[in-house]
Design an enzyme around this catalytic site. Structure first.
Site, short mmCIF file in Angstrom:
data_model
loop_
_atom_site.label_atom_id
_atom_site.label_comp_id
_atom_site.label_asym_id
_atom_site.label_seq_id
_atom_site.Cartn_x
_atom_site.Cartn_y
_atom_site.Cartn_z
CG ASP A 1 8.94 5.99 7.77
OD1 ASP A 1 10.16 6.20 7.69
OD2 ASP A 1 8.23 6.38 8.72
CG MET A 2 8.18 -0.50 3.03
SD MET A 2 8.82 -2.14 3.44
CE MET A 2 7.92 -2.46 4.96
#
Length: 565
Positions: free
Chosen positions: A413-414
């Protein structure tokens, strides 16, 4: 002098030292403004002490349900506004209904009150309910059930008799074949001819028996099926009529939901969602707290300054909602509506469209001719997004312009930092992909949780799926979810926070975040988790170790990058 509008609430404390927000809240990713926190605290105190209505939120010490099976938590919202006279206060609202009502003292009303006595909704819903009752009655009618059972039994009996006849024919055919051979060996002339004719007639007789058997049973079945189909046609007519009336009522109902924006422009729900490509708005659209609050503000001349929504009560079975926690507005129902309603207001920029890692380096941990292992910083995408193109992948493309790859093997995930491996050749890509698919790769994450874990270690098995109403959020779903398993181990507990190792055995979207935050998991959100907990400077989740076999040499390789929190 008290304000004349009973739905406008003045602050109980002096707020002159608090700076007013310069921009309105971006509702889908925010940290509540100080005035919103103050308003929410004031509203929560009211919820704890008011006696004008009763609703079982499942709050410990206040639940009227002995086992809390009837308890239902709700989303509330506060909208800080400036009145036409210049006073700063707030409006309060809630999503859906509370205590089987959508009108409660002190709260803004729904955009359209479908429960009003003079509403068309009651009469038209009663007609649909009557049709539904006819469908139920007819579906469970004793005669209809008896006919269905009789039809099923006749079809079963026919199949059995037909199978028996076919078995008889197979045996008779074999016997006639032997008789034919014997006749040809022992008989001549007319005697042989008579014998063969008799065998041929026997064959025809068997076929006719099967034919008449089929006709006899088809007639029996058709007689009963005629009665069944007559009732089924009536049922289908009722269901079709019910569906048409439901669709008409839904469209008519959605047409009543008209939403203003700061510019004074008005659009209905059907118009708003048609612009998104949806012919029919999702159920419950327009009933959330945020649209109600803004609509009331526009109608009564209040200028919106800031907004926040919080959950009050027990958590739902599937979603992650914690008592007293602030949450962003939902995407599927609210985003199209609020996009229209916020026009004309100066709104905070969308933080999710900003490149949080623009100045953060992508550190190469290991590199050879087959692959490259990097330590991705929090805030950097693994691969390019819709609006942000900067990512670990694009940076490696620039750094390795002459390789076959880089090929994306897995993602983070970012908001998650840590180790990522990319293949530089097709051969390496094939090998690494195979290891990830067969779950031969070992991964260890480290996370910081908001609270104390219940034991030194454990395992979480909670199936997951995407939330259709609020992507990218994920749900725990035992009916439609995919299996997801996580092992965890406590490292240390300090200042009421737990640092833990997490070992995912599956790779579902947001698996670690959901397994930690969900009440059936550890019930502890990660520090800085803006989706399932409270937003902070970063998400405290880091992919610390990665173990797999080298794609060429097959030698085991272990990589580690310590977390910075």
């Amino acid at each position: 002098m008290p304000h004349q509008d009973p739905r406008f609430h003045s602050f109980a404390s002096d707020i002159r030292s608090i700076e007013l927000p310069s921009q309105f809240t971006f509702p889908f990713y925010y940290q509540p403004h100080s005035l919103c926190k103050l308003a929410a605290s004031q509203l929560q105190q009211h919820l704890l002490t008011q006696t004008e209505w009763r609703h079982d939120f499942g709050i410990e010490g206040q639940s009227q349900s002995r086992e809390k099976t009837d308890a239902v938590g709700k989303m509330f919202g506060v909208l800080v506004v400036q009145s036409p006279e210049g006073e700063i206060g707030y409006l309060a609202g809630f999503s859906g209904k509370i205590a089987e009502q959508n009108l409660l003292p002190g709260f803004v009303p729904p955009v359209f009150d479908m429960l009003a006595k003079d509403s068309f909704f009651h009469a038209e819903l009663a007609h649909i309910t009557e049709l539904n009752s006819h469908v139920t009655t007819l579906s469970h009618d004793d005669e209809f059930i008896r006919l269905q059972q009789q039809l099923a039994q006749l079809e079963s009996d026919y199949q059995q008799h037909e199978a028996q006849q076919r078995q008889h024919m197979i045996a008779a055919r074999a016997e006639r074949k032997q008789q034919r051979i014997n006749a040809e060996q022992t008989l001549e002339g007319d005697a042989l001819k008579h014998a063969l004719d008799a065998l041929a007639k026997a064959s025809v007789a068997d076929k006719n028996t099967l034919k008449y058997l089929k006709l006899e049973w088809e007639e029996k079945i058709a007689q009963v099926n005629q009665h069944v189909e007559r009732i089924q046609r009536k049922l289908e007519q009722l269901k079709t009529k019910r569906k048409q009336l439901s669709h008409q009522l839904q469209k008519k109902l959605f047409d009543q939901y008209q939403f203003l924006n700061q510019r004074g422009e008005q659009l209905g729900l059907n118009q708003i969602f048609r612009q998104t490509g949806l012919e029919v708005p999702p159920a419950g659209a327009g009933e959330c707290a945020a649209p109600k609050l803004l609509q009331y503000a526009y109608l009564h001349g209040y200028h919106p300054l800031a907004m926040a929504e919080f959950w009050w009560g027990v958590s739902p079975k599937s979603e992650i909602r914690k008592h007293g926690q602030f949450y962003p507005s939902c995407h599927s129902k609210c985003q199209p509506i609020l996009t229209h309603m916020l026009k004309g207001l100066e709104v905070e920029p969308n933080p999710l469209e900003q490149n949080w890692a623009e100045d953060k380096p992508l550190t190469i941990v290991y590199q050879d001719e087959a692959m490259v292992v990097v330590n991705k910083p929090s805030g950097l995408l693994s691969v390019p997004g819709k609006t942000i193109k900067d990512s670990a992948y694009t940076r490696l493309q620039q750094q390795f312009p002459d390789v076959e790859g880089p090929f994306v093997i897995h993602r983070l995930d970012m908001a998650t930092s840590g180790l990522l491996v990319f293949a530089l050749t097709k051969r390496a890509n094939k090998s690494l992909q195979k290891q990830f698919i067969s779950r031969e790769v070992k991964k260890r994450y480290v996370a910081l949780l908001c609270g104390e874990v219940p034991a030194p270690q454990g395992q979480i098995d909670l199936p997951m799926r995407g939330d259709p109403d609020d992507r990218p959020r994920q749900l725990v779903c035992f009916e439609h979810g995919k299996p997801a398993r996580t092992e965890w181990q406590e490292i240390v507990n300090t200042h009421g926070q737990s640092k833990v190792y997490l070992y995912p055995h599956t790779g579902r979207t947001h698996q670690l975040r959901v397994h930690c935050a969900h009440h059936l998991g550890l019930n502890l959100a990660m520090v800085g988790d803006g989706l399932y907990g409270t937003r902070a400077d970063r998400l405290h989740l880091h992919a610390e170790t990665l173990e797999f076999a080298h794609p060429y040499t097959k030698q085991p390789m272990v990589f580690q990058a310590d977390a910075e929190f």
